[in-house]
Scaffold this active site. Structure first.
Site, PDB file in Angstrom:
ATOM      1  N   ARG A 119       0.823  -1.212   0.000  1.00 56.21           N
ATOM      2  CA  ARG A 119       0.000   0.000   0.000  1.00 56.21           C
ATOM      3  C   ARG A 119       0.858   1.264   0.000  1.00 56.21           C
ATOM      4  NH1 ARG A 119      -5.213   0.197   2.280  1.00 56.21           N
ATOM      5  NH2 ARG A 119      -4.723   2.003   3.563  1.00 56.21           N
TER       6      ARG A 119
ATOM      7  N   ARG B  23       9.210   6.276  -3.437  1.00 66.86           N
ATOM      8  CA  ARG B  23       9.443   7.273  -4.498  1.00 66.86           C
ATOM      9  C   ARG B  23      10.886   7.735  -4.561  1.00 66.86           C
ATOM     10  NH1 ARG B  23       5.203  10.472  -2.360  1.00 66.86           N
ATOM     11  NH2 ARG B  23       3.259   9.629  -3.174  1.00 66.86           N
TER      12      ARG B  23
ATOM     13  N   ARG C 238      -8.587  -7.079  13.908  1.00 65.68           N
ATOM     14  CA  ARG C 238      -7.714  -6.292  14.792  1.00 65.68           C
ATOM     15  C   ARG C 238      -8.524  -5.103  15.278  1.00 65.68           C
ATOM     16  NH1 ARG C 238      -3.905  -7.775  17.278  1.00 65.68           N
ATOM     17  NH2 ARG C 238      -2.663  -5.880  17.129  1.00 65.68           N
TER      18      ARG C 238
ATOM     19  N   ARG D 153       0.510   5.481  16.380  1.00 65.39           N
ATOM     20  CA  ARG D 153       0.326   6.801  15.771  1.00 65.39           C
ATOM     21  C   ARG D 153      -0.136   7.797  16.817  1.00 65.39           C
ATOM     22  NH1 ARG D 153      -2.615   5.178  10.094  1.00 65.39           N
ATOM     23  NH2 ARG D 153      -4.090   4.070  11.407  1.00 65.39           N
TER      24      ARG D 153
ATOM     25  N   GLU E  62      -2.887   6.252  19.467  1.00 68.93           N
ATOM     26  CA  GLU E  62      -3.566   5.082  18.891  1.00 68.93           C
ATOM     27  C   GLU E  62      -2.798   3.806  19.236  1.00 68.93           C
ATOM     28  OE1 GLU E  62      -4.815   5.841  14.806  1.00 68.93           O
ATOM     29  OE2 GLU E  62      -4.423   3.753  14.321  1.00 68.93           O
TER      30      GLU E  62
ATOM     31  N   TYR F 127     -10.392  -4.983   3.354  1.00 64.61           N
ATOM     32  CA  TYR F 127      -9.579  -3.837   3.785  1.00 64.61           C
ATOM     33  C   TYR F 127      -9.823  -2.688   2.793  1.00 64.61           C
ATOM     34  CZ  TYR F 127      -5.039  -1.928   5.579  1.00 64.61           C
ATOM     35  OH  TYR F 127      -4.040  -1.191   6.147  1.00 64.61           O
TER      36      TYR F 127
ATOM     37  N   ASP G  29     -10.605   1.220   1.469  1.00 66.50           N
ATOM     38  CA  ASP G  29     -10.502   2.661   1.711  1.00 66.50           C
ATOM     39  C   ASP G  29     -11.856   3.304   1.413  1.00 66.50           C
ATOM     40  OD1 ASP G  29      -7.941   2.999   2.650  1.00 66.50           O
ATOM     41  OD2 ASP G  29      -7.051   3.128   0.655  1.00 66.50           O
TER      42      ASP G  29
HETATM   43  P1  FAD Z   1     -18.410   1.325   8.945  1.00 68.55           P
HETATM   44  O1  FAD Z   1     -17.886   2.716   8.933  1.00 68.55           O
HETATM   45  O2  FAD Z   1     -17.827   0.386   9.945  1.00 68.55           O
HETATM   46  O3  FAD Z   1     -19.991   1.395   9.153  1.00 68.55           O
HETATM   47  C1  FAD Z   1     -20.769   0.287   9.512  1.00 68.55           C
HETATM   48  C2  FAD Z   1     -21.908   0.801  10.398  1.00 68.55           C
HETATM   49  O4  FAD Z   1     -22.832  -0.283  10.618  1.00 68.55           O
HETATM   50  C3  FAD Z   1     -21.429   1.247  11.786  1.00 68.55           C
HETATM   51  O5  FAD Z   1     -21.906   2.537  12.048  1.00 68.55           O
HETATM   52  C4  FAD Z   1     -22.034   0.207  12.732  1.00 68.55           C
HETATM   53  O6  FAD Z   1     -22.397   0.750  13.989  1.00 68.55           O
HETATM   54  C5  FAD Z   1     -23.263  -0.231  11.948  1.00 68.55           C
HETATM   55  N1  FAD Z   1     -23.737  -1.577  12.327  1.00 68.55           N
HETATM   56  C6  FAD Z   1     -23.028  -2.735  12.315  1.00 68.55           C
HETATM   57  N2  FAD Z   1     -23.787  -3.750  12.747  1.00 68.55           N
HETATM   58  C7  FAD Z   1     -25.009  -3.234  13.021  1.00 68.55           C
HETATM   59  C8  FAD Z   1     -26.230  -3.803  13.530  1.00 68.55           C
HETATM   60  N3  FAD Z   1     -26.336  -5.092  13.852  1.00 68.55           N
HETATM   61  N4  FAD Z   1     -27.309  -2.993  13.684  1.00 68.55           N
HETATM   62  C9  FAD Z   1     -27.207  -1.658  13.394  1.00 68.55           C
HETATM   63  N5  FAD Z   1     -26.071  -1.085  12.938  1.00 68.55           N
HETATM   64  C10 FAD Z   1     -24.990  -1.864  12.752  1.00 68.55           C
HETATM   65  N6  FAD Z   1      -9.981   5.052   4.527  1.00 68.55           N
HETATM   66  C11 FAD Z   1      -9.485   6.032   3.748  1.00 68.55           C
HETATM   67  O7  FAD Z   1      -9.883   6.161   2.588  1.00 68.55           O
HETATM   68  N7  FAD Z   1      -8.563   6.937   4.229  1.00 68.55           N
HETATM   69  C12 FAD Z   1      -8.078   6.861   5.504  1.00 68.55           C
HETATM   70  O8  FAD Z   1      -7.251   7.692   5.916  1.00 68.55           O
HETATM   71  C13 FAD Z   1      -8.577   5.823   6.351  1.00 68.55           C
HETATM   72  N8  FAD Z   1      -8.135   5.707   7.619  1.00 68.55           N
HETATM   73  C14 FAD Z   1      -8.624   4.696   8.399  1.00 68.55           C
HETATM   74  C15 FAD Z   1      -8.143   4.608   9.706  1.00 68.55           C
HETATM   75  C16 FAD Z   1      -8.601   3.593  10.543  1.00 68.55           C
HETATM   76  C17 FAD Z   1      -8.080   3.506  11.940  1.00 68.55           C
HETATM   77  C18 FAD Z   1      -9.552   2.655  10.036  1.00 68.55           C
HETATM   78  C19 FAD Z   1     -10.057   1.541  10.930  1.00 68.55           C
HETATM   79  C20 FAD Z   1     -10.051   2.753   8.749  1.00 68.55           C
HETATM   80  C21 FAD Z   1      -9.580   3.768   7.911  1.00 68.55           C
HETATM   81  N9  FAD Z   1     -10.069   3.921   6.609  1.00 68.55           N
HETATM   82  C22 FAD Z   1      -9.554   4.918   5.813  1.00 68.55           C
HETATM   83  C23 FAD Z   1     -11.144   3.031   6.077  1.00 68.55           C
HETATM   84  C24 FAD Z   1     -12.557   3.619   6.300  1.00 68.55           C
HETATM   85  O9  FAD Z   1     -12.777   3.783   7.689  1.00 68.55           O
HETATM   86  C25 FAD Z   1     -13.609   2.660   5.712  1.00 68.55           C
HETATM   87  O10 FAD Z   1     -13.364   2.477   4.325  1.00 68.55           O
HETATM   88  C26 FAD Z   1     -15.065   3.124   5.853  1.00 68.55           C
HETATM   89  O11 FAD Z   1     -15.319   3.761   7.051  1.00 68.55           O
HETATM   90  C27 FAD Z   1     -15.971   1.892   5.726  1.00 68.55           C
HETATM   91  O12 FAD Z   1     -17.343   2.243   5.768  1.00 68.55           O
HETATM   92  P2  FAD Z   1     -18.440   1.117   5.999  1.00 68.55           P
HETATM   93  O13 FAD Z   1     -19.762   1.777   5.855  1.00 68.55           O
HETATM   94  O14 FAD Z   1     -18.142  -0.066   5.187  1.00 68.55           O
HETATM   95  O15 FAD Z   1     -18.212   0.618   7.528  1.00 68.55           O
HETATM   96  N1  UDP Z   2       3.732   0.791   7.854  1.00 67.66           N
HETATM   97  C1  UDP Z   2       4.984   0.788   8.417  1.00 67.66           C
HETATM   98  N2  UDP Z   2       5.480   1.926   8.975  1.00 67.66           N
HETATM   99  C2  UDP Z   2       4.760   3.076   8.987  1.00 67.66           C
HETATM  100  C3  UDP Z   2       3.473   3.091   8.395  1.00 67.66           C
HETATM  101  C4  UDP Z   2       2.989   1.912   7.844  1.00 67.66           C
HETATM  102  O1  UDP Z   2       5.643  -0.241   8.440  1.00 67.66           O
HETATM  103  O2  UDP Z   2       5.262   4.093   9.524  1.00 67.66           O
HETATM  104  C5  UDP Z   2       3.230  -0.475   7.274  1.00 67.66           C
HETATM  105  C6  UDP Z   2       2.440  -1.310   8.281  1.00 67.66           C
HETATM  106  O3  UDP Z   2       2.708  -2.665   7.994  1.00 67.66           O
HETATM  107  C7  UDP Z   2       1.016  -0.997   7.945  1.00 67.66           C
HETATM  108  C8  UDP Z   2       1.077  -0.850   6.416  1.00 67.66           C
HETATM  109  O4  UDP Z   2       2.349  -0.247   6.190  1.00 67.66           O
HETATM  110  O5  UDP Z   2       0.134  -2.011   8.355  1.00 67.66           O
HETATM  111  C9  UDP Z   2      -0.030  -0.009   5.796  1.00 67.66           C
HETATM  112  O6  UDP Z   2       0.046   1.291   6.329  1.00 67.66           O
HETATM  113  P1  UDP Z   2      -1.141   2.322   6.199  1.00 67.66           P
HETATM  114  O7  UDP Z   2      -0.669   3.650   6.673  1.00 67.66           O
HETATM  115  O8  UDP Z   2      -1.714   2.205   4.846  1.00 67.66           O
HETATM  116  O9  UDP Z   2      -2.113   1.725   7.299  1.00 67.66           O
HETATM  117  P2  UDP Z   2      -3.662   1.984   7.581  1.00 67.66           P
HETATM  118  O10 UDP Z   2      -4.054   3.282   6.950  1.00 67.66           O
HETATM  119  O11 UDP Z   2      -4.315   0.806   6.962  1.00 67.66           O
HETATM  120  O12 UDP Z   2      -3.723   1.988   9.049  1.00 67.66           O
END
Ligand code: FAD
Ligand code: UDP
Length: 366
Positions: free
Chosen positions: A171, A175, A248, A279, A300, A348, A350
């Site tokens: 991911r 560069r 996780r 983080r 985090e 997984y 975005d």
């Molecule tokens: P969710 O956001 O999980 O929504 C599912 C919803 O369903 C929740 O509100 C939950 O409460 C509800 N639900 C589940 N079961 C039930 C039930 N039985 N009854 C009623 N409600 C229910 N993506 C990016 O593009 N850029 C980023 O920088 C980025 N950073 C991230 C950082 C972290 C720490 C994480 C975990 C993810 C990140 N993502 C990022 C990914 C992004 O969060 C997801 O792509 C997106 O939020 C997924 O949306 P979703 O609707 O599939 O799921």
């Molecule tokens: N990663 C790393 N060092 C960093 C940031 C990321 O080794 O400083 C690795 C780590 O394995 C991580 C993966 O790159 O799980 C993907 O990172 P990303 O920032 O895309 O993670 P996410 O947004 O999914 O939390």
């Protein structure tokens, strides 16, 4: 039937489907078991700062239709993610680029210099990389692997890098330019006013019931609509009949500090094992706020998933992918139920891919 669609979950997948169906004239009910809309992109205003409650979210995409769609609801700022990595007393730029290489190796000034070091260090890997460690060394060499990847990755996944799939690290861009932009996509930013505003706009005119768990009242809720769009965990839908999928989780420790600027950057990665967090997020920097007297900072901590926690990251190893595929088999036989989003597809994803997938889902409906 009172509704055409019942949408379980008000995250990005559910909200996009609800918005598009509403535009098509369908009657939609959205429920969520949390006490707020937005799923994991939810932001909350604390001390005048939009706090990303479930982890830092930066919108980035190559899809013009997705970018135009989100921009039709809210204005995005020009935020470009450029995390800093800290290990011990050292600071490096991410992703791996000429700024990183020239600091790691003191005789590196040009791309050729950097390549010379990387080529030399990657000689230890012969053949296709078999795991994350081999993949990382063949991308950037052992020095960077040990300083910036190994510790972070093992904290994040609680596994040895030799036992993790290579794709996780693919991911991250590598560069040979002095460019600290974490993403390669054409479009990037953060919604001015926070992500919750984006979801609010998407759900305008649509009935939403919060604190409503689908499984508490499954029959009654199902009887309200012709079709269901389910965005919760796929194994939970089938009452874990084939076993539990592995996830996780994360713990967020959010603190308010009485200072204008805590760390000088929105995202700082701690890539060593001297601290347990991966983080530290200083939320005001997502919106270029340099004036408010206080700052909100989130530490985090990665964690194994336990009952009562949130499911954040899928563990896409062979065992879990096989189990997810078996559940997907069952899902395909479920009449009038569509499974979508990160939890229901065990993917997984975005944000932009979640929206794109919702576009495709709705397009496929009559
Ligand atoms: P969710 O956001 O999980 O929504 C599912 C919803 O369903 C929740 O509100 C939950 O409460 C509800 N639900 C589940 N079961 C039930 C039930 N039985 N009854 C009623 N409600 C229910 N993506 C990016 O593009 N850029 C980023 O920088 C980025 N950073 C991230 C950082 C972290 C720490 C994480 C975990 C993810 C990140 N993502 C990022 C990914 C992004 O969060 C997801 O792509 C997106 O939020 C997924 O949306 P979703 O609707 O599939 O799921
Ligand atoms: N990663 C790393 N060092 C960093 C940031 C990321 O080794 O400083 C690795 C780590 O394995 C991580 C993966 O790159 O799980 C993907 O990172 P990303 O920032 O895309 O993670 P996410 O947004 O999914 O939390």
């Amino acid at each position: 039937m009172k509704y055409d669609y019942l949408i379980v979950g008000s995250g990005l997948f559910g909200a996009t489907c609800a918005n598009l169906l509403n535009k098509k004239g369908k009657k939609v009910l959205v429920i969520d078991r949390r006490n707020h809309i937005g799923g994991n992109i939810y932001t909350e205003n604390i001390e005048g700062i939009n706090v990303h409650k479930y982890g830092a979210h930066i919108f980035h995409t190559d899809y013009k239709d997705v970018w135009d769609y989100v921009n039709s609801f809210v204005v995005f700022n020009r935020y470009t993610n450029s995390p800093i990595a800290r290990i011990g007393n050292e600071v490096y730029n991410l992703p791996f680029n000429m700024n990183t290489f020239s600091k790691i190796w003191e005789d590196v000034f040009t791309p050729e210099d950097a390549l010379r070091h990387i080529e030399e260090e990657k000689k230890e890997i012969t053949g296709e990389p078999k795991n994350l460690e081999e993949q990382a060394i063949s991308l950037v060499g052992r020095t960077i692997y040990e300083k910036l990847i190994k510790g972070y990755t093992e904290k994040q996944w609680n596994r040895d890098c030799k036992d993790l799939p290579a794709f996780i690290i693919k991911r991250l861009p590598v560069r040979l330019t002095y460019d600290n932009n974490y993403f390669n996509d054409k479009y990037q930013g953060v919604p001015i006013g926070g992500y919750t505003k984006l979801i609010e706009k998407m759900l305008e005119g649509i009935e939403v019931r919060l604190n409503t768990n689908f499984f508490d009242d499954r029959e009654e809720l199902s009887s309200l609509a012709n079709k269901i769009i389910y965005t919760g965990p796929i194994d939970e839908y089938f009452n874990y009949s084939l076993g539990e999928l592995e996830w996780r989780s994360l713990k967020f420790d959010t603190k308010v500090f009485d200072k204008v600027n805590y760390q000088g950057n929105a995202v700082v990665n701690y890539t060593g094992k001297e601290v347990d967090y991966t983080r530290v997020i200083e939320h005001k920097h997502f919106e270029f706020d340099t004036t408010s007297p206080k700052t909100v900072v989130t530490f985090e901590y990665p964690s194994d998933y336990k009952d009562g926690m949130e499911k954040y990251y899928t563990v896409n190893d062979v065992k879990n992918n096989e189990l997810a595929n078996k559940y997907k088999e069952l899902a395909s036989k479920e009449e009038n139920v569509i499974f979508g989003g990160r939890l229901a597809e065990y993917k997984y994803y975005d944000m932009d891919d979640v929206i794109k997938s919702a576009f495709n889902t709705i397009e496929g409906l009559e």
